[in-house]
Design a protein around this motif. Structure first.
Motif, PDB file in Angstrom:
ATOM      1  N   VAL A 221     -34.714 -25.015   7.028  1.00 52.19           N
ATOM      2  CA  VAL A 221     -33.303 -24.690   7.167  1.00 52.19           C
ATOM      3  C   VAL A 221     -33.097 -23.566   8.179  1.00 52.19           C
ATOM      4  O   VAL A 221     -32.180 -23.610   8.993  1.00 52.19           O
ATOM      5  N   GLY A 223     -35.226 -22.527  10.543  1.00 48.57           N
ATOM      6  CA  GLY A 223     -35.909 -22.643  11.824  1.00 48.57           C
ATOM      7  C   GLY A 223     -37.268 -21.984  11.787  1.00 48.57           C
ATOM      8  O   GLY A 223     -37.427 -20.908  11.221  1.00 48.57           O
TER       9      GLY A 223
ATOM     10  N   SER B 164     -32.863 -23.955  13.437  1.00 47.49           N
ATOM     11  CA  SER B 164     -32.331 -24.113  12.093  1.00 47.49           C
ATOM     12  C   SER B 164     -31.692 -25.484  11.940  1.00 47.49           C
ATOM     13  O   SER B 164     -31.025 -25.969  12.844  1.00 47.49           O
ATOM     14  N   ALA B 165     -31.918 -26.106  10.792  1.00 45.25           N
ATOM     15  CA  ALA B 165     -31.326 -27.428  10.560  1.00 45.25           C
ATOM     16  C   ALA B 165     -30.089 -27.311   9.675  1.00 45.25           C
ATOM     17  O   ALA B 165     -29.502 -28.318   9.293  1.00 45.25           O
ATOM     18  N   ALA B 166     -29.695 -26.099   9.347  1.00 52.03           N
ATOM     19  CA  ALA B 166     -28.586 -25.915   8.409  1.00 52.03           C
ATOM     20  C   ALA B 166     -27.285 -25.638   9.147  1.00 52.03           C
ATOM     21  O   ALA B 166     -27.279 -25.286  10.327  1.00 52.03           O
ATOM     22  N   ARG B 181     -27.266 -27.687   3.665  1.00 50.66           N
ATOM     23  CA  ARG B 181     -28.610 -28.157   3.996  1.00 50.66           C
ATOM     24  C   ARG B 181     -28.485 -29.541   4.632  1.00 50.66           C
ATOM     25  O   ARG B 181     -27.542 -30.276   4.356  1.00 50.66           O
ATOM     26  N   PRO B 182     -29.474 -29.897   5.460  1.00 49.68           N
ATOM     27  CA  PRO B 182     -29.361 -31.178   6.166  1.00 49.68           C
ATOM     28  C   PRO B 182     -29.313 -32.394   5.236  1.00 49.68           C
ATOM     29  O   PRO B 182     -28.804 -33.445   5.631  1.00 49.68           O
TER      30      PRO B 182
END
Lengths: 278, 202
Positions: A221, A223, B164-166, B181-182
């Motif tokens: 989340v 990175g 970041s994937a969020a 969250r993804p």
């Protein structure tokens, strides 16, 4: 070499102040102590190596990688909770502590009492072992871990709690005073504690290693420091939670067995006599 | 001796319970992770895809959805973009205007403002494409406890970027509220956004 890497990633004045206080406190006491009480060069080296290691993982660029890679975070805690405090405890800073106790105890007056009570409670062997293994579990509990990595304040609380608990625990284990003449913990009990804390850490580490899902998604989340496969990160992190802490316990047990053998004394005569008479 | 251990344990357990209820003791139910007080307020100075320098003030009063990525991103960013677009378009129309997605490119070497503009418009034209030089981006990422990193480029100069994937959700006052969250389902994102945008209105 990029010297900037030695600068803090997340500058914490309180942390730097704490380290400066401890280092200068050590040196001041060292200079003031009479010759026969002064720790030798090896002990001084061990103390400062432990201190420097803990400082390095908290206030250099190492901290950056610890925040964004799970396995480096595990390495950080290995140093904060195990290696650093272990070196400091093994360096036997007792004369230094006694010196500062003499200096400060009169000034503390009535406040010394609650501090002592608190110390005695957290150093009760089972509480100490519970705290030691419990803190590892607590901060690695996935929802708590997520928050700790997300909130800056909580992150600092996490690292400091690991360091302080590490110091308390390893001091209990490596207390240089012999249990024969002081109320310090017996060697058998110390060894038992080391086994007691190793087992749950191994279980947790193994659980992380063999977990097929993503246990700690915060690194995904938030990175990663570089594009690394999450599965590899988790695997190495799990191994670092599993194997080295167990090895530290083994090393600790060997040291204690050595001490117990050196410290072996004939039992007092009156006790021997009691045992012989039915 | 015997009562000490359960006592310590009960202390620890009650501590944990307190901590848990502290985390879950929300008046409203959210699908996403609530991050009230855990991250600083929204603040940035970045270059928009039209070349203008903008700050968070520019979109004050809006529910802002900030996320990080790069236009060469093979999977995560397009998926996030598509999902977010879908979630916003499922909101009641008057509330859609209360929501502004902010796409921050962390690959300023390849993502020129023009390219960024084309990219975000392709998905949802209300998305604001933002970027800056690397040090500025590093500062922003650090502020929100995230980071990004680059792989070594291959022979054609392509490289992967970790980020970041969020999605960080800020309310109209710029307070950090939610972290998407993804893997959060689209309809749940819609629910949360409606609730948050509705709050700002009332």
């Amino acid at each position: 070499m990029n010297w900037n890497l030695l600068l803090p990633y997340d500058f914490s004045p309180l942390t730097i102040l704490a380290y400066l206080l401890v280092a200068s406190g050590y040196i001041v006491a060292l200079k003031a102590l009479p010759g026969d009480e002064k720790p030798g060069p090896v002990r001084i080296f061990a103390f400062f190596l432990g201190l420097l290691l803990c400082y390095a993982v908290m206030q250099t660029w190492f901290d950056y990688y610890s925040q964004y890679m799970f396995f480096i975070h595990r390495g950080q805690h290995l140093i904060l909770h195990h290696l650093g405090p272990m070196l400091i405890a093994l360096s036997n800073p007792l004369p230094i502590l006694r010196y500062w106790h003499r200096q400060l105890a009169p000034a503390m007056g009535i406040w010394a009492l609650p501090v002592r009570w608190g110390y005695n409670i957290v150093q009760q062997p089972f509480i100490a072992a519970f705290l030691f293994a419990g803190l590892v579990y607590f901060w690695l509990w996935p929802p708590v871990h997520f928050n700790a990595m997300l909130s800056r304040d909580l992150y600092w609380v996490m690292n400091w709690s690991m360091l302080l608990d590490g110091l308390l625990f390893w001091w209990l284990i490596f207390d240089s005073r012999s249990p024969h003449d002081t109320p310090s913990l017996g060697y058998g009990k110390r060894i038992l504690l080391l086994v007691l804390v190793a087992v749950p850490q191994m279980v947790l580490g193994a659980w992380i290693v063999f977990n097929r899902g993503m246990v700690y998604d915060v690194y995904e989340v938030c990175g990663r420091a570089w594009p690394m496969s999450p599965a590899d990160d988790q695997l190495i992190g799990g191994i670092l939670t599993w194997i080295p802490p167990a090895m530290m316990s083994v090393v600790g047990i060997l040291i204690l067995i050595g001490r117990a053998m050196k410290d072996d004394r004939p039992r007092p005569r009156h006790r021997l006599a009691e045992e012989l008479t039915p | 001796m015997t009562f000490r251990i359960p006592f310590a344990r009960s202390l620890v357990i009650s501590g944990l319970v307190l901590l848990l209820t502290g985390c879950l003791g929300e008046e409203q139910a959210w699908n996403a992770k609530t991050i009230d007080g855990m991250l600083p307020d929204l603040e940035f100075t970045l270059t928009r895809s039209d070349g203008e320098t903008v700050t968070a003030e520019e979109y004050k009063g809006q529910v802002r959805l900030m996320f990080f990525g790069f236009t060469n991103c093979p999977d995560v960013c397009p998926a996030t973009m598509a999902k977010l677009t879908q979630a916003i378009k499922a909101m009641p129309e008057e509330l859609q205007e209360e929501v502004t997605p902010l796409f921050v490119s962390v690959d300023p070497n390849r993502d020129t403002p023009e390219r960024l503009g084309e990219y975000v418009n392709f998905f949802y034209d209300r998305t604001v494409g933002l970027t800056a030089d690397e040090p500025t981006l590093r500062k922003l990422a650090k502020r929100y406890r995230t980071t990004f990193g680059y792989d070594e480029p291959d022979e054609r100069g392509n490289y992967n970027v970790s980020h970041s994937a969020a999605i960080y959700v800020f309310d109209g006052n710029g307070n950090a509220r939610l972290l998407l969250r993804p893997d959060l389902p689209t309809d749940q994102i819609t629910q949360d956004l409606v609730q948050l945008a509705g709050q700002a209105r009332s």
